[in-house]
Design a protein around this motif. Structure first.
Motif, short mmCIF file in Angstrom:
data_model
loop_
_atom_site.label_atom_id
_atom_site.label_comp_id
_atom_site.label_asym_id
_atom_site.label_seq_id
_atom_site.Cartn_x
_atom_site.Cartn_y
_atom_site.Cartn_z
N TYR A 44 2.26 106.55 58.90
CA TYR A 44 1.40 107.54 59.56
C TYR A 44 0.40 108.14 58.58
N GLU A 45 0.87 108.46 57.39
CA GLU A 45 -0.02 109.07 56.39
C GLU A 45 -1.13 108.10 56.01
N ALA A 46 -0.78 106.82 55.88
CA ALA A 46 -1.79 105.82 55.51
C ALA A 46 -2.84 105.70 56.61
N GLN A 47 -2.38 105.75 57.85
CA GLN A 47 -3.29 105.60 58.99
C GLN A 47 -4.34 106.71 59.00
N LYS A 48 -3.93 107.92 58.65
CA LYS A 48 -4.88 109.03 58.74
C LYS A 48 -5.51 109.41 57.39
N ALA A 49 -5.24 108.62 56.35
CA ALA A 49 -5.73 108.98 55.01
C ALA A 49 -7.25 108.92 54.97
N ASP A 50 -7.86 110.01 54.46
CA ASP A 50 -9.30 109.89 54.20
C ASP A 50 -9.46 109.77 52.68
N GLY A 51 -10.56 110.19 52.11
CA GLY A 51 -10.73 109.96 50.67
C GLY A 51 -11.29 108.56 50.45
N ASP A 52 -11.52 108.21 49.20
CA ASP A 52 -12.16 106.92 48.91
C ASP A 52 -11.17 105.77 48.78
N CYS A 53 -9.94 106.07 48.43
CA CYS A 53 -8.94 105.00 48.30
C CYS A 53 -7.53 105.56 48.44
N ILE A 54 -6.59 104.65 48.67
CA ILE A 54 -5.18 105.03 48.72
C ILE A 54 -4.50 104.41 47.50
N LEU A 55 -3.79 105.20 46.73
CA LEU A 55 -2.93 104.62 45.69
C LEU A 55 -1.54 104.63 46.27
N PHE A 56 -1.00 103.43 46.53
CA PHE A 56 0.30 103.34 47.19
C PHE A 56 1.39 103.08 46.15
N CYS A 57 2.26 104.08 45.97
CA CYS A 57 3.35 103.94 45.01
C CYS A 57 4.61 103.63 45.80
N GLY A 58 4.89 102.36 45.91
CA GLY A 58 6.03 101.88 46.68
C GLY A 58 6.08 100.39 46.42
N VAL A 59 6.57 99.61 47.38
CA VAL A 59 6.60 98.16 47.16
C VAL A 59 5.52 97.47 48.01
N HIS A 60 5.35 96.17 47.74
CA HIS A 60 4.19 95.44 48.26
C HIS A 60 4.07 95.50 49.78
N PHE A 61 5.21 95.30 50.49
CA PHE A 61 5.08 95.27 51.96
C PHE A 61 4.63 96.62 52.50
N MET A 62 4.96 97.70 51.82
CA MET A 62 4.56 99.04 52.27
C MET A 62 3.06 99.23 52.09
N ALA A 63 2.55 98.73 50.95
CA ALA A 63 1.10 98.83 50.71
C ALA A 63 0.35 97.94 51.69
N GLU A 64 0.93 96.78 52.02
CA GLU A 64 0.30 95.91 53.03
C GLU A 64 0.18 96.66 54.36
N THR A 65 1.25 97.37 54.73
CA THR A 65 1.23 98.12 55.99
C THR A 65 0.12 99.16 55.96
N ALA A 66 -0.04 99.83 54.82
CA ALA A 66 -1.11 100.83 54.69
C ALA A 66 -2.47 100.18 54.92
N LYS A 67 -2.66 98.99 54.34
CA LYS A 67 -3.95 98.29 54.49
C LYS A 67 -4.18 97.88 55.94
N ILE A 68 -3.12 97.45 56.59
CA ILE A 68 -3.25 96.98 57.98
C ILE A 68 -3.61 98.15 58.92
N VAL A 69 -3.01 99.31 58.69
CA VAL A 69 -3.29 100.42 59.61
C VAL A 69 -4.58 101.17 59.24
N ASN A 70 -5.09 100.93 58.03
CA ASN A 70 -6.33 101.59 57.62
C ASN A 70 -7.17 100.58 56.82
N PRO A 71 -7.64 99.51 57.50
CA PRO A 71 -8.24 98.37 56.79
C PRO A 71 -9.54 98.68 56.05
#
Ligand code: 13P
Ligand code: SF4
Length: 307
Positions: A44-71
């Protein structure tokens, strides 16, 4: 606050980055993240994230999910190699072959899988909403639940719904055994036991509560108990101790040690996170095709989970 944490916060501001961290991340990362949570909350946080970029501190599949919901957003990771043994247990080509041989199955995929597996799924779930999501699948459809057989077994216990289970597991949660948890329980009879559903049925049976990492926070806050045995990855203890300094949190031990560390989660370090913000790399990249195909089952989950 350490000088490196101060540097990180200055860079975060300069680069207009949103920092999302999973509950299993090292303490020094959790302390400087914008949001710390479980897989569902992070989506949910990734989907609504604004700003210029997301730094995802977790594992790869979680960062993929962030990219998919906020491409449209650049997604960075401290270490792109931070994978997951559970996601590895279901390779996309193996699933494709299985679905060709077994047509008509409704595929419910636990979020701990690759984007290429999500792209072949009907709906995604997390440990925080698995019961609810399975409950929404049409009654006349046979479900294939993947990749975690332990979480799948827990959902079967909770819902009574029959499902085919993929034979995958998390190496960290498999290390907790009934004897290791029974022993610590006897040493701390006053403590409540909270366990993640990726644990085996025998371990879950010894727990007072089985839930996602985020729900553990709520469970402990609402409990009258003062001590808790936490049967999941050890990073969870930092989050619990930060939010409830007056309670005692005891790491659930394995038969070998009291470590319970996920080697993938711990590949992310604060130094690597600083470097990622400085260089705006490594960036997580997914093809447009995978993003398109994986988005529908994730959005279905976010939708079903909200309502
Ligand atoms: P949560 O969804 O509960 O945060 O769990 C993620 C995970 O990787 C468990 O091992
Ligand atoms: Fe994957 Fe297990 Fe690590 Fe969670 S704890 S990221 S399921 S290997």
């Amino acid at each position: 606050m350490s000088p490196l944490q101060k540097k990180f916060l200055d860079l975060k501001k300069e680069k207009k980055a949103v920092v999302l961290a999973h509950n299993y991340q090292p303490k020094e990362i959790q302390e400087v993240a914008d949001y710390v949570g479980d897989s569902l909350g992070l989506s949910y946080e990734a989907q609504k994230a604004d700003g210029d970029c997301i730094l995802f501190c977790g594992v790869h599949f979680m960062a993929e999910t962030a990219k998919i919901v906020n491409p449209g957003k650049k997604v960075l990771m401290p270490d792109l190699e931070a994978g997951c043994s559970l996601a590895d247990s279901c390779p996309a080509d193996k699933l494709r072959a299985y679905l060709e041989e077994n047509p008509g199955l409704y595929v419910v995929s636990y979020v701990n899988c690759t984007a290429a597996v999500k792209a072949q799924s009907d709906v995604i779930c997390t440990s925080g909403n698995a019961e609810k999501i399975v409950g929404r699948v049409p009654e006349d459809r046979e479900i294939l639940f993947l990749p975690d057989r332990n979480l799948g077994d827990w959902v079967i216990q909770k819902t009574g719904r029959k499902m085919r289970l993929w034979d995958g597991d998390c190496y960290v949660h498999m290390e907790f055994t009934a004897s290791s948890i029974d022993k610590i329980r006897r040493e701390h009879p006053e403590a409540r036991v909270v366990a993640h559903p990726e644990c085996t049925r025998a371990v879950r049976a010894l727990a007072d509560e089985v839930c996602s990492t985020e729900k553990m926070v709520g469970y402990c806050k609402n409990s009258t108990a003062r001590a808790f045995i936490v049967v999941t990855e050890e990073g969870m203890l930092h989050r619990l101790r930060r939010e409830m300094p007056d309670r005692q949190f005891i790491a659930g031990p394995t038969d070998r040690c009291a470590c319970g560390e996920c080697r993938y989660m711990k590949m992310n370090t604060l130094a690597k996170a600083v470097e990622a913000l400085e260089s705006l790399s490594p960036e997580l990249v997914l093809s447009r095709e995978v993003i398109e195909r994986a988005r529908a089952p994730i959005e279905r989950m976010l939708d079903w989970s909200r309502n």
